[in-house]
Each structure stands twice: as structure tokens, then as C-alpha cells.
Design a protein around this motif. Sequence first.
Motif, PDB file in Angstrom:
ATOM      1  N   ARG A 119       0.831  -1.209   0.000  1.00  0.00           N
ATOM      2  CA  ARG A 119       0.000   0.000   0.000  1.00  0.00           C
ATOM      3  C   ARG A 119       0.866   1.260   0.000  1.00  0.00           C
ATOM      4  O   ARG A 119       0.621   2.199  -0.749  1.00  0.00           O
ATOM      5  CB  ARG A 119      -0.910  -0.024   1.224  1.00  0.00           C
TER       6      ARG A 119
ATOM      7  N   TYR B 198      -4.822   3.804   0.487  1.00  0.00           N
ATOM      8  CA  TYR B 198      -6.033   3.097   0.895  1.00  0.00           C
ATOM      9  C   TYR B 198      -5.795   2.447   2.247  1.00  0.00           C
ATOM     10  O   TYR B 198      -4.652   2.226   2.661  1.00  0.00           O
ATOM     11  CB  TYR B 198      -6.435   2.044  -0.148  1.00  0.00           C
TER      12      TYR B 198
ATOM     13  N   VAL C  93      -5.756  -0.542   4.874  1.00  0.00           N
ATOM     14  CA  VAL C  93      -5.488  -1.981   4.786  1.00  0.00           C
ATOM     15  C   VAL C  93      -6.053  -2.685   6.019  1.00  0.00           C
ATOM     16  O   VAL C  93      -5.537  -2.508   7.123  1.00  0.00           O
ATOM     17  CB  VAL C  93      -3.974  -2.258   4.690  1.00  0.00           C
TER      18      VAL C  93
ATOM     19  N   ALA D 217      -6.863   0.788  -6.189  1.00  0.00           N
ATOM     20  CA  ALA D 217      -6.796   0.747  -4.727  1.00  0.00           C
ATOM     21  C   ALA D 217      -7.801  -0.258  -4.170  1.00  0.00           C
ATOM     22  O   ALA D 217      -7.474  -1.065  -3.290  1.00  0.00           O
ATOM     23  CB  ALA D 217      -7.054   2.143  -4.155  1.00  0.00           C
TER      24      ALA D 217
END
Length: 330
Positions: A133, A144, A146, A302
Motif C-alpha cells: 500500500r 487506501y 489496509v 486501490a
Amino acid sequence: MRHTEMPTTPMILGMALLLGFLVTLEAQLQLGFYTQSCGFAEFIVKDEVRKGLMTDSGFAAGLIRLHFHDCFVRGCDGSVLIDSTASNVAEKDSPVNNPSLRGFEIIDNAKAKLELMCKGVVSCADIVAFAARDAVEMAGGLGYDVPAGRRDGRVSLATDTFTNLPPPTADVNLLTQIFANKGLTQEEMVILSGAHTVGQSHCTSFSNRLYTYNTTTSQDPTLDPNYAAQLKQQCPQGSTNPSLAVPMDPMSPFSLDSGYYMAVLANRGLFSSDQTLLTNSDTANQVNQNAVNPYLWRRKFAAAMVKMGQIGVLTGDAGEIRTNCRAINQ
């Protein structure tokens, strides 16, 4: 007139069990999983990723690919990090992964810091997901959240890579099937293929398109001739240098943008598995959409990364939290 019947008790029970099962699936991973147990976990990983990219911006592609290759083999369980032993050839040493996978040292550095602060708490699998990420964001993609709580697997077999990872020679039907086997749609396959806008590929992964395409033609006719000539200069026929590599997207090799889709539309997709996206009307339309709307692609990318990061995860009491990402706990 036919009356609607009320569901029977067994039917209601079955529906309730199904609903509970779905809720359990969604609750396997949690946002902010380490808030109480290791609050700085994600910051520590991000700091190590930043340090790594300062020394070599190519690590961004490496970390994204590391996450992909982890999740597609035995699920997102950190098994791609395990070293081979005298009695076992691990995933990372499969010819599919070696020498192309990169970024292991960044994961090692993050794990070492986390073990000092929160011993035995943060899994290697979660570190890989966080690092991917962070790499996406630092390469120009959208950040984004996680969900975390993955546990580490205890098995890593090179043989698993051959049937689970898509080869660079795959056609659109095989790609679609491989991604479907992991619970991902054809559209998500096209979206995630856009990761090929960053990083490099070794010449051996596509040289067949230049010199030995089939029995009637040596060069892939779908490959732009000027691009093919450029690739031949970079990857001479008969070269035995296994380290020869070229950017997958020469225009912006370190930026996560829609350049990949522009290249495919110009017949400059590096792999057969890239150019094949134009052979199917649905995937070709998606390539066009992603090329003209880069922000929408970033958003979809994403979301697809979040979904991919939940493939076959180990949670609860399954697996373990490895002390060293390169070896299972003894």
C-alpha cells in the motif's frame, strides 16, 4: 391465486447460518487491527518503505509485486518470504520468482523494528500488505486503508508457483480463469494488470516475442515494430546474461499511472499477457476506459488491492506470527 409461503424453521436457520458465515468472512481482517497492540506498526512499515525507495525507486514495483505473488500462492500469508532449506525449495526460489522479486530487505528491516517494539505481534503477511500500500502511494497511486490481522503460513513450496501465478505468455482466457480462481473478476484482472506500469522485466520473460514467436514468424506480429527493434537492442538474441532487464513502461517506469494502458493500445505491451487484453471486447473496452480516465483507474486499483489482500488469509489461531520473516518458528 398462489399464496407466498412463510420460510420453514430449517430454512430460517440455514439463512441465519449463511448470514453469520458472511459476517465472519468480512470480520476476518480489521481496520486498525494493531491500534491497541502495536499502535505505530503501520508508521514503522511506511518509514522503512520510504527509506528503501530513497535508495532505489524501483523498490515500489518490487513491493507491489511481492504482495501479488504472496497472495496468489497459498493466500496472503507471507509464504513468499520464507527462505529455502536443504530439504525444501521455497516460493522465492522458483524460476517464476527468482531473480525478479525484490524488496525482501525492506520487509526484514520493518520486521526487525517491530519485533523490538512489539515482540511477536505484527505478522509478516501484514507487513507485506502495508508495504505494498505504501509503495502504491509513494509511486503516485491513491492511498487506501489496509484491513489487518493476517497470520503467517508455515509452508512455502516452489512448485505452487507454477499453477497459481499467471505466466507472461498467458492469453486473456487463462488470465481470467487464474484470477477467477482467486475470487477476482475479469475487470479486476485488467485493473491489477495496470501495476505493470512500474518496474522492470527480465528479457527472458518476453524474448520469445522477439525471436521465436512461432513456427511461421520469429517476431510477434502484434508487437509494434519500432518497439520491437528497441527491445532487440536492449535484449540481444542469444544473450546469456540473466540480469538483462528493461522498463515495463519506458515512458514512466517509476510512476503508477495509466501509461500501461496507453502502451497496450499502441501495441507496446511488453508481455503477451499484456497485449492479449485487446483480443477480447470486454477487456479491450476496459483498457480504453482506464487509459482515458486515470483517476478512476487509480480508485479501482486501490479497491482491487484491498480485495486481493484478503485472498486465503489465515486469521485467529491459524498459522503463526513469525519472529523472522524468512523462517518458520521452531
